[in-house]
Design a protein around this motif. Structure first.
Motif, PDB file in Angstrom:
ATOM      1  N   LEU A 178      16.279  -1.293 -14.990  1.00 43.49           N
ATOM      2  CA  LEU A 178      15.492  -0.063 -15.003  1.00 43.49           C
ATOM      3  C   LEU A 178      13.992  -0.344 -14.945  1.00 43.49           C
ATOM      4  O   LEU A 178      13.235   0.445 -14.379  1.00 43.49           O
ATOM      5  CB  LEU A 178      15.851   0.780 -16.227  1.00 43.49           C
ATOM      6  N   LYS A 179      13.567  -1.472 -15.490  1.00 42.04           N
ATOM      7  CA  LYS A 179      12.145  -1.839 -15.406  1.00 42.04           C
ATOM      8  C   LYS A 179      11.759  -2.127 -13.957  1.00 42.04           C
ATOM      9  O   LYS A 179      10.716  -1.697 -13.484  1.00 42.04           O
ATOM     10  CB  LYS A 179      11.846  -3.046 -16.283  1.00 42.04           C
ATOM     11  N   PHE A 195      30.470  -5.038 -11.075  1.00 42.40           N
ATOM     12  CA  PHE A 195      31.568  -5.982 -11.178  1.00 42.40           C
ATOM     13  C   PHE A 195      31.874  -6.350 -12.619  1.00 42.40           C
ATOM     14  O   PHE A 195      32.839  -7.047 -12.895  1.00 42.40           O
ATOM     15  CB  PHE A 195      31.289  -7.255 -10.357  1.00 42.40           C
ATOM     16  N   GLY A 196      31.043  -5.891 -13.549  1.00 37.77           N
ATOM     17  CA  GLY A 196      31.301  -6.071 -14.968  1.00 37.77           C
ATOM     18  C   GLY A 196      31.517  -7.507 -15.374  1.00 37.77           C
ATOM     19  O   GLY A 196      32.578  -7.862 -15.855  1.00 37.77           O
ATOM     20  N   PRO A 204      19.335  -5.209  -6.211  1.00 41.11           N
ATOM     21  CA  PRO A 204      20.718  -5.092  -5.727  1.00 41.11           C
ATOM     22  C   PRO A 204      21.696  -6.033  -6.436  1.00 41.11           C
ATOM     23  O   PRO A 204      22.837  -5.661  -6.708  1.00 41.11           O
ATOM     24  CB  PRO A 204      20.620  -5.445  -4.233  1.00 41.11           C
ATOM     25  N   HIS A 205      21.234  -7.242  -6.777  1.00 40.16           N
ATOM     26  CA  HIS A 205      22.095  -8.172  -7.512  1.00 40.16           C
ATOM     27  C   HIS A 205      22.430  -7.624  -8.894  1.00 40.16           C
ATOM     28  O   HIS A 205      23.562  -7.781  -9.373  1.00 40.16           O
ATOM     29  CB  HIS A 205      21.416  -9.535  -7.662  1.00 40.16           C
ATOM     30  N   LEU A 206      21.457  -7.005  -9.558  1.00 40.27           N
ATOM     31  CA  LEU A 206      21.697  -6.475 -10.899  1.00 40.27           C
ATOM     32  C   LEU A 206      22.665  -5.289 -10.858  1.00 40.27           C
ATOM     33  O   LEU A 206      23.544  -5.165 -11.717  1.00 40.27           O
ATOM     34  CB  LEU A 206      20.381  -6.073 -11.560  1.00 40.27           C
ATOM     35  N   ILE A 207      22.512  -4.437  -9.862  1.00 38.37           N
ATOM     36  CA  ILE A 207      23.437  -3.306  -9.707  1.00 38.37           C
ATOM     37  C   ILE A 207      24.856  -3.829  -9.479  1.00 38.37           C
ATOM     38  O   ILE A 207      25.812  -3.355 -10.087  1.00 38.37           O
ATOM     39  CB  ILE A 207      22.974  -2.382  -8.562  1.00 38.37           C
ATOM     40  N   THR A 260      19.775   6.859  -9.684  1.00 37.72           N
ATOM     41  CA  THR A 260      20.349   7.972 -10.436  1.00 37.72           C
ATOM     42  C   THR A 260      21.868   8.085 -10.265  1.00 37.72           C
ATOM     43  O   THR A 260      22.579   8.216 -11.267  1.00 37.72           O
ATOM     44  CB  THR A 260      19.640   9.295 -10.074  1.00 37.72           C
ATOM     45  N   PRO A 261      22.409   8.008  -9.042  1.00 34.99           N
ATOM     46  CA  PRO A 261      23.873   8.074  -8.922  1.00 34.99           C
ATOM     47  C   PRO A 261      24.578   6.927  -9.655  1.00 34.99           C
ATOM     48  O   PRO A 261      25.665   7.120 -10.208  1.00 34.99           O
ATOM     49  CB  PRO A 261      24.134   7.989  -7.415  1.00 34.99           C
ATOM     50  N   MET A 262      23.962   5.762  -9.677  1.00 31.45           N
ATOM     51  CA  MET A 262      24.553   4.624 -10.379  1.00 31.45           C
ATOM     52  C   MET A 262      24.557   4.881 -11.896  1.00 31.45           C
ATOM     53  O   MET A 262      25.535   4.599 -12.571  1.00 31.45           O
ATOM     54  CB  MET A 262      23.805   3.329 -10.060  1.00 31.45           C
ATOM     55  N   VAL A 263      23.463   5.408 -12.409  1.00 30.67           N
ATOM     56  CA  VAL A 263      23.374   5.700 -13.846  1.00 30.67           C
ATOM     57  C   VAL A 263      24.443   6.716 -14.237  1.00 30.67           C
ATOM     58  O   VAL A 263      25.152   6.533 -15.231  1.00 30.67           O
ATOM     59  CB  VAL A 263      21.956   6.201 -14.217  1.00 30.67           C
TER      60      VAL A 263
END
Length: 166
Positions: free
Chosen positions: A101-102, A86-87, A78-81, A117-120
């Motif tokens: 992804l790993k 937030f770029g 969740p932190h990585l997403i 998938t929706p995030m990608v």
């Protein structure tokens, strides 16, 4: 008087536990502490973390071993997403995709399809060229989770538009 294990007089003090080697020299504890306090970090610290430390920690850990699966899925992922959304910086974002992804490979297929998938698909429509390039480099990690309609209606147009970027 005889001391028992439940006796508070022989328990270590919380300060002793926090200052133990486990908490002061454990790279995974440091990773979690950094992510928990990321909003208070300087941009240079975030950049160093995402470009050097995170990829090394995640790639050093086999998908199933030393990086605990539940911690990576429910704490780190969740932190990585959030970091991508937030770029934090254009140089950080491409370095986040591969570890993200790993870690996401450990999700059950239905969860991957509903969460990742929706995030990608959303990230493909980002104006950040380096993010789209990183997603294309990691295509083999998530292609099986994209539907044909997502590929033709959402991903391909975003990639095609990227070819005409200035």
């Amino acid at each position: 008087r005889r001391l028992s294990v439940g006796d508070p007089l022989i328990r270590p003090l919380p300060k002793m536990i926090v200052e133990s080697d486990f908490f002061t020299s454990n790279q995974y504890v440091e990773l979690l502490q950094f992510l928990d306090n990321i909003t208070m970090k300087e941009n240079s610290e975030k950049e160093a973390f995402f470009t050097r430390k995170l990829p090394a920690l995640v790639s050093a850990a086999p998908v199933d071993s030393s990086l605990p699966t539940n911690v990576s899925l429910f704490k780190i992922l969740p932190h990585l997403i959030t970091a991508i959304d937030f770029g934090y910086s254009a140089t950080c974002i491409p370095k986040i995709i591969a570890p993200l992804l790993k870690i996401a490979k450990n999700l059950p297929s239905d969860e991957y399809t509903s969460k990742i998938t929706p995030m990608v698909v959303k990230w493909f429509s980002s104006p950040e060229r380096s993010l789209r390039a990183s997603l294309l480099e990691q295509l083999d990690s998530y292609i099986d989770h994209l539907s044909k309609s997502q590929l033709t209606d959402q991903v391909f147009p975003a990639v095609a538009t990227g070819f005409s970027d200035a």
